[in-house]
Design a protein around this motif. Structure first.
Motif, PDB file in Angstrom:
ATOM      1  N   THR A   6      -8.238  14.329  -2.695  1.00 40.11           N
ATOM      2  CA  THR A   6      -7.657  13.247  -1.969  1.00 40.11           C
ATOM      3  C   THR A   6      -7.765  13.524  -0.822  1.00 40.11           C
ATOM      4  N   ILE A   7      -6.955  14.687  -0.119  1.00 35.93           N
ATOM      5  CA  ILE A   7      -6.962  14.965   1.194  1.00 35.93           C
ATOM      6  C   ILE A   7      -8.226  15.219   1.900  1.00 35.93           C
ATOM      7  N   ASP A  45       2.030  11.688   3.564  1.00 39.02           N
ATOM      8  CA  ASP A  45       3.411  12.401   2.705  1.00 39.02           C
ATOM      9  C   ASP A  45       3.528  11.762   1.284  1.00 39.02           C
ATOM     10  N   GLU A  46       3.116  10.631   1.296  1.00 38.16           N
ATOM     11  CA  GLU A  46       3.178   9.984  -0.231  1.00 38.16           C
ATOM     12  C   GLU A  46       1.785  10.731  -0.776  1.00 38.16           C
ATOM     13  N   ILE A  47       0.803  10.836  -0.324  1.00 43.80           N
ATOM     14  CA  ILE A  47      -0.359  11.566  -1.105  1.00 43.80           C
ATOM     15  C   ILE A  47       0.217  12.953  -1.526  1.00 43.80           C
ATOM     16  N   LEU A  48       0.759  13.684  -0.622  1.00 43.63           N
ATOM     17  CA  LEU A  48       0.972  14.947  -0.974  1.00 43.63           C
ATOM     18  C   LEU A  48       2.278  15.218  -1.931  1.00 43.63           C
ATOM     19  N   SER A  49       2.856  14.110  -2.100  1.00 44.92           N
ATOM     20  CA  SER A  49       4.126  14.207  -3.085  1.00 44.92           C
ATOM     21  C   SER A  49       3.819  13.410  -4.182  1.00 44.92           C
ATOM     22  N   PHE A  80       0.939  -1.154  -0.058  1.00 44.02           N
ATOM     23  CA  PHE A  80       0.191  -0.056   0.020  1.00 44.02           C
ATOM     24  C   PHE A  80       0.826   1.054  -0.072  1.00 44.02           C
ATOM     25  N   THR A  81       0.542   2.226  -0.660  1.00 42.86           N
ATOM     26  CA  THR A  81       0.984   3.392  -0.658  1.00 42.86           C
ATOM     27  C   THR A  81       0.096   4.478  -0.844  1.00 42.86           C
ATOM     28  N   GLY A  82       0.335   5.937  -0.210  1.00 46.72           N
ATOM     29  CA  GLY A  82      -0.786   6.960  -0.380  1.00 46.72           C
ATOM     30  C   GLY A  82      -1.032   7.261  -1.805  1.00 46.72           C
ATOM     31  N   SER A  83      -0.005   6.908  -2.833  1.00 46.52           N
ATOM     32  CA  SER A  83      -0.639   7.138  -4.164  1.00 46.52           C
ATOM     33  C   SER A  83      -1.498   6.262  -4.819  1.00 46.52           C
ATOM     34  N   MET A  84      -2.057   5.346  -3.954  1.00 49.79           N
ATOM     35  CA  MET A  84      -3.323   4.756  -4.491  1.00 49.79           C
ATOM     36  C   MET A  84      -4.599   5.514  -4.083  1.00 49.79           C
ATOM     37  N   ARG A  85      -4.484   6.296  -3.029  1.00 49.54           N
ATOM     38  CA  ARG A  85      -5.605   7.026  -2.592  1.00 49.54           C
ATOM     39  C   ARG A  85      -5.653   8.095  -3.723  1.00 49.54           C
ATOM     40  N   VAL A  86      -4.686   8.607  -4.375  1.00 45.34           N
ATOM     41  CA  VAL A  86      -4.817   9.641  -5.261  1.00 45.34           C
ATOM     42  C   VAL A  86      -5.315   8.855  -6.648  1.00 45.34           C
ATOM     43  N   LEU A  87      -4.781   7.742  -6.654  1.00 46.55           N
ATOM     44  CA  LEU A  87      -5.482   6.951  -7.886  1.00 46.55           C
ATOM     45  C   LEU A  87      -7.192   6.832  -8.003  1.00 46.55           C
ATOM     46  N   GLU A  88      -7.406   6.450  -6.833  1.00 43.11           N
ATOM     47  CA  GLU A  88      -8.794   6.303  -6.341  1.00 43.11           C
ATOM     48  C   GLU A  88      -9.661   7.661  -6.823  1.00 43.11           C
ATOM     49  N   SER A  89      -9.020   8.857  -6.427  1.00 38.19           N
ATOM     50  CA  SER A  89      -9.740  10.165  -6.925  1.00 38.19           C
ATOM     51  C   SER A  89      -9.467  10.370  -8.552  1.00 38.19           C
ATOM     52  N   ILE A  90      -8.447   9.848  -8.952  1.00 38.46           N
ATOM     53  CA  ILE A  90      -8.321   9.825 -10.490  1.00 38.46           C
ATOM     54  C   ILE A  90      -9.471   9.116 -11.221  1.00 38.46           C
ATOM     55  N   MET A  91      -9.643   7.917 -10.658  1.00 37.83           N
ATOM     56  CA  MET A  91     -10.519   6.851 -11.174  1.00 37.83           C
ATOM     57  C   MET A  91     -12.164   7.340 -11.090  1.00 37.83           C
ATOM     58  N   ARG A  92     -12.216   7.713  -9.815  1.00 40.88           N
ATOM     59  CA  ARG A  92     -13.485   8.212  -9.414  1.00 40.88           C
ATOM     60  C   ARG A  92     -14.266   9.220 -10.147  1.00 40.88           C
ATOM     61  N   TYR A  93     -13.261  10.264 -10.387  1.00 42.94           N
ATOM     62  CA  TYR A  93     -13.877  11.524 -10.836  1.00 42.94           C
ATOM     63  C   TYR A  93     -13.032  11.795 -12.193  1.00 42.94           C
ATOM     64  N   GLY A  94     -12.391  10.843 -12.504  1.00 39.57           N
ATOM     65  CA  GLY A  94     -11.808  11.091 -14.055  1.00 39.57           C
ATOM     66  C   GLY A  94     -12.144  10.070 -14.897  1.00 39.57           C
ATOM     67  N   TYR A  95     -11.304   8.850 -15.090  1.00 37.51           N
ATOM     68  CA  TYR A  95     -11.642   7.832 -16.030  1.00 37.51           C
ATOM     69  C   TYR A  95     -13.022   7.346 -15.968  1.00 37.51           C
ATOM     70  N   LEU A  96     -13.288   6.718 -14.654  1.00 36.87           N
ATOM     71  CA  LEU A  96     -14.281   6.145 -14.504  1.00 36.87           C
ATOM     72  C   LEU A  96     -15.743   6.835 -14.430  1.00 36.87           C
ATOM     73  N   TRP A  97     -15.457   8.242 -14.047  1.00 36.95           N
ATOM     74  CA  TRP A  97     -16.771   8.945 -14.164  1.00 36.95           C
ATOM     75  C   TRP A  97     -16.895   9.203 -15.677  1.00 36.95           C
ATOM     76  N   THR A  98     -15.825   9.357 -16.564  1.00 37.01           N
ATOM     77  CA  THR A  98     -16.196   9.977 -17.922  1.00 37.01           C
ATOM     78  C   THR A  98     -16.906   8.514 -18.646  1.00 37.01           C
ATOM     79  N   LYS A  99     -15.925   7.343 -18.575  1.00 40.45           N
ATOM     80  CA  LYS A  99     -16.390   6.172 -19.238  1.00 40.45           C
ATOM     81  C   LYS A  99     -17.721   5.563 -18.706  1.00 40.45           C
ATOM     82  N   LEU A 100     -18.025   5.457 -17.231  1.00 36.19           N
ATOM     83  CA  LEU A 100     -19.170   4.695 -17.142  1.00 36.19           C
ATOM     84  C   LEU A 100     -20.264   5.660 -16.615  1.00 36.19           C
ATOM     85  N   ARG A 101     -20.162   6.999 -16.273  1.00 37.68           N
ATOM     86  CA  ARG A 101     -21.219   7.722 -15.967  1.00 37.68           C
ATOM     87  C   ARG A 101     -21.693   8.524 -17.148  1.00 37.68           C
TER      88      ARG A 101
END
Length: 972
Positions: A887-888, A922-926, A807-828
């Motif tokens: 994400t924060i 720290d990983e999220i912020l960086s 696990f890394t904090g970057s995964m939380r950022v990927l959640e945001s990218i998916m939820r309000y980016g790629y998946l939002w566009t493709k699925l919604r």
């Protein structure tokens, strides 16, 4: 300011002290535009703003709902396709949404950051007053509905976000019931129409009617502006006046919500809801009695009815509930009191009933009510319910929802209909009068006036239909086929071209210049350190106590985490039943009705459960616990703890009649869960094939429902076994061996709380039970669960830890990218699903899921393209900053005192330290582009594991049966 003084166009009409919530209310009127404004001033830094409009529907096209979606699809200042999404990505909001009610539409935001709060306000105000939907016809097509066809040979079909959302809603019997209740009780008012939209009527909405609705109702003269918290109100008034309101002149808006004239007597309605084609319809009917109670401004009556509803229908001691169950009418009883309307509505609902029992249900109701009115209601019962309601009011625990928004919604329940907005915030006077009412017949009078002598009543019988789902789909297909047949080749080609144009519009990204128009915070605006949650490890009576010193305003929050290693896999379903009935069966000292009253008199509620979680505290990497959660005033904690000890050590399971009732109620509750929360069951089933914790929890989902169904059908022959197993399980569930306790209370109350808890802890059984062998082995599966739903819930996931990732904090950022980016566009946006999400847990579980999705294989295909998208992911510095901030905002959501203690204890049990949390922050912020791209291999590996699960329409799943290793009909 002084009363009647005008500042920045606003006249101060009224000031009101509200000691109940340590606030002061200010009511304003903007004289030029006619906008109303109410400000609740206090020291809460979680500020709330909302602008609401009275939006009574005139038909079932769902235009209030579709306009709510559409206003947030671009505006004058923010000409993006979806400013709302861009805001969510890059805001520190603590709440950001919009809600359509039967008679109003609300646009609330909340934030603890002043700059962010101002940004959110401005985007929302520009959206509601100057939306781009006037010029962009694509907005109605995307958010509401459109014909879709890509070649002349294809059948014509409907699509659209709200269209598919409401297809999902109208698959639920509870939603269909609400519609029929409103329509039946208030036929001459806007409540007779479905503000959310009926899928059969949504295609009647034209662009002209869509625009006309907004033009009529979205004017400041029809608006209700709300502020809450610690903010500079004069600054906000100046901003509102100069930027928006001064540009409008007051007009008359015909949006009044009329009252329904009373009926001459009870009305009766019989309707149907869809079930599976092969489903058994026995005992699947819903019976409801409904009554219009009082006007919005009759606050005392509303308060009294809230107590009466709880006392008469909602607890195990409730006399009406007992009467229905004793008469064998249905398997469970529920009641609700809806006060957010021009006239409040009481609903009493019997589930798992038969249509033939409708009249008997009504007769028992009326007979019992007359008996209670004439002979009096048990004083202890009333006092217990009043205590429970008072506890909830004083506790002010709204979970993740900002308190200010809860107050905002309460205020609208008065203000929208012309009453004093501050009135909804007072409760001391009503509590005082209700306390007096325990002695002076107040509640008995309410029964006579509101429930017996009130002619404004409605009986709704909602019976199951095995053909309705197919008939609805066939009707829509035939209608579309007929419309296509009547079209010329040119008209068909025009729809093909329009479909292509819409897809092109949806796929064309906003320009960098457009994106830059959305105001954005800086990373420097974000706190660098993770929030410290107070927790001290203590020892009380040889038991580990996790103590959180939090100002709880005189309330103690207690959690017991018990070791359930002795509970075998074979006993697990019985253990789930055990935790559902504790407090609902007799003990050696009291019967269950007495226990119910004692619980409500001494506490704010006790809840029992089984739960699992990943943990670093043992070699397995996961653990399962029995949990008991209790809340009580510190001064009442001795009584509450004594009662809890009695339940945990003295419950008896020998009353055959009572256990049969509880099996039936549990089964009815499980069926409601399947009908109302299929998304949660889908995620639970998917997780069961990925992690051991998921495999454990799944036993409390569909397998538990099937266990209850079998137990109900063979209860008489299995009663002795059930009684024996429950008796055997109780000491296993609450043993002191391995017990961990969480206690959240103010420091000054710690000693008193511990003194109250010692007898409880000392009284729990100390026997050590042998550890049971529990084989929990997740196995890959591609499962389809067939229901009568008109939409799908599609999930796919895997265990990334098995592929060597951590696990890394970057995964939380990927959640945001998916939820309000790629998946939002493709699925919604492109697929028409109502929602989509991505989650990455610390234990390795990751999932992509869709919600109210018209598609199936197309969505699975989207999941399989995610790795490629991540591998080539790119974003500007501004976009990355936006995703990090968004994400924060999810990490830093404000917590109530209860939530702080619960979270601290859960983190300890999972072995997640402050350093772990700080590292993730720290990983999220960086996080940078390369950090996201590195996750492509993780996602690809998990998608290749090919674990997926779909809940959805039986015909759709059968059509794609080759996709599944197993197809299961959920209800038969």
């Amino acid at each position: 300011m002084k009363l009647n003084e005008v500042i920045y166009g606003f006249r101060l009409l009224k000031e009101t002290e509200v000691p109940e919530i340590s606030s002061k209310g200010y009511e304003f009127l903007h004289e030029k535009s006619g906008a109303r404004l109410f400000f609740v001033e206090n020291d809460d830094d979680n500020k709330v703003f909302s602008i609401s409009f009275r939006t009574p529907p005139k038909d079932d096209t769902g235009v209030p709902h579709i306009v709510e979606h559409s206003t947030l699809c671009g505006s004058r200042k923010y000409p993006l396709k979806e400013p709302f999404v861009e805001l969510v990505k890059g805001s520190l909001n603590t709440f950001l949404n919009a809600m359509t009610y039967p008679d109003k539409t609300m646009y609330p935001v909340a934030s603890r950051n002043d700059k962010d709060f101002q940004n959110l306000m401005d985007v929302y105000l520009d959206a509601v007053f100057y939306p781009a939907m006037y010029e962009k016809k694509e907005v109605l097509m995307q958010e509401g509905w459109h014909y879709e066809i890509e070649s002349p040979e294809e059948p014509l079909r409907y699509s659209g976000v709200v269209f598919n959302e409401m297809k999902g809603a109208t698959s639920s019997p509870e939603d269909l019931l609400d519609t029929e209740i409103f329509k039946g009780l208030m036929p001459d008012t806007p409540y007779a129409f479905e503000s959310g939209g009926n899928p059969e009527k949504i295609p009647d909405l034209t662009q002209e009617k869509f625009i006309a609705f907004h033009k009529k109702y979205y004017h400041p003269s029809n608006s209700y502006i709300f502020f809450y918290g610690d903010l500079d109100i004069e600054e906000k008034l100046k901003y509102l006046d100069e930027e928006y309101l001064s540009h409008f002149s007051r007009i008359d808006v015909d949006s009044e919500i009329p009252k329904q004239k009373p009926f001459d007597g009870v009305k009766r309605v019989v309707k149907e809801y869809p079930v599976g084609a092969e489903e058994d319809t026995k005992e699947k009917t819903f019976l409801t009695w409904n009554a219009v109670i009082c006007d919005a401004e009759d606050y005392l009556t509303k308060s009294g009815l809230s107590v009466l509803t709880h006392a008469l229908f909602e607890t195990d001691a409730a006399p009406l509930r007992q009467a229905f169950i004793a008469a064998g009418i249905g398997k469970d009883v529920a009641a609700s009191f809806e006060t957010q309307l021009r006239q409040s509505i009481l609903t009493v609902e019997i589930t798992n009933a038969e249509e033939k029992d409708t009249e008997r249900f009504y007769e028992i109701l009326q007979t019992k009510l007359k008996e209670l009115a004439d002979n009096g209601i048990d004083r202890t019962l009333l006092e217990a319910s009043l205590n429970y309601i008072e506890f909830k009011v004083r506790e002010e625990d709204s979970g993740r929802i900002p308190k200010g928004l809860v107050y905002n919604i309460a205020v609208m329940g008065q203000w929208l209909y012309g009453a004093d907005p501050a009135r909804a915030l007072f409760y001391e006077e009503s509590l005082k009068k209700m306390r007096e009412g325990l002695e002076n017949g107040f509640f008995e009078d309410l029964i006579r006036r509101c429930l017996i002598d009130n002619p404004h009543q409605l009986l709704v019988t909602l019976r199951p239909s095995t053909t309705m789902a197919k008939e609805r789909e066939e009707h829509t297909a035939q209608l579309l086929a007929a419309r296509k047949a009547a079209m010329t080749k040119e008209e068909i080609q025009d729809i093909i071209d329009t479909t292509a144009h819409l897809k092109e519009f949806q796929q064309t990204p906003d320009t960098a210049e457009q994106l830059a128009m959305i105001p954005l915070l800086k990373l420097s605006d974000i706190r660098k350190n993770a929030e410290e949650l107070p927790l001290e490890e203590k020892d009380v009576c040889g038991v580990k106590v996790l103590y959180s010193d939090v100002d709880t305003h005189g309330i103690a929050y207690l959690g017991l985490y018990t070791n359930i290693d002795a509970i075998s896999e074979e006993l697990q379903p019985y253990a789930y039943f055990l935790v559902s009935v504790l407090g609902g069966v007799d003990t050696k000292e009291h019967n269950y009705t007495e226990l119910t009253n004692l619980e409500n008199l001494s506490s704010g509620g006790i809840a029992y459960n089984l739960t699992s979680f990943s943990t670093k505290r043992n070699e397995k990497g996961w653990d399962a616990k029995g949990t008991v959660k209790m809340r009580a005033l510190v001064r009442k904690l001795p009584e509450a703890a004594k009662l809890l000890k009695e339940i945990l050590t003295g419950s008896v399971f020998t009353d055959k009649t009572r256990l049969k009732e509880l099996v039936a109620q549990s089964l009815a509750s499980a069926e409601r869960g399947i009908l109302n929360t299929p998304n949660q069951l889908m995620a639970q089933e998917l997780a069961s094939h990925i992690t051991k914790a998921g495999a454990f929890d799944e036993k409390g989902g569909l397998p538990y429902y099937w266990f209850l169904k079998d137990l109900s059908e063979h209860f008489d022959e299995r009663f002795d076994e059930l009684s024996k197993k429950l008796t055997e399980l109780l000491p296993m569930f609450c043993s002191r061996r391995g017990l961990t306790v969480s206690l959240t209370v103010s420091g000054k109350d710690y000693d008193s709380a511990v003194t109250a808890l010692k007898p409880l802890l000392e009284g729990l059984p100390a026997k050590e039970f042998p550890k049971a062998r529990r084989e929990v082995i997740p196995e890959k599966a591609n499962e389809g669960f067939m229901t009568s739903s008109r939409v799908q819930y599609v999930g796919k996931g895997g265990d990334y830890s098995k592929h060597g990732y951590e696990f890394t904090g970057s995964m939380r950022v990927l959640e945001s990218i998916m939820r309000y980016g790629y998946l939002w566009t493709k699925l919604r946006v492109q697929g028409g699903a109502y929602g989509a999400s991505a989650v990455f847990y610390r234990d390795g579980l990751m999932m992509f899921t869709s919600y109210r999705d018209p598609n199936l294989t197309e969505t699975l295909d989207v999941y399989d393209t995610i790795a490629d998208y991540i591998r080539s992911f790119t974003a500007s510095d501004r976009e990355m900053t936006k995703y990090i901030i968004g994400t924060i905002s999810t990490v830093d959501m404000p917590m109530t005192p209860r939530m702080k203690g619960d979270t601290a204890a859960q983190l300890w049990l999972r072995g997640v330290t402050y350093d772990d949390r700080q590292k993730a922050r720290d990983e999220i912020l960086s996080t940078g582009i390369i950090d996201i791209q590195k996750l492509a291999g993780l996602v690809e590996a998990c998608m290749k594991d090919n674990n997926y699960c779909v809940f959805g329409n039986e015909e759709k799943l059968t059509e794609h049966k080759d996709c599944f290793t197993k197809l299961v009909r959920v209800m038969e």
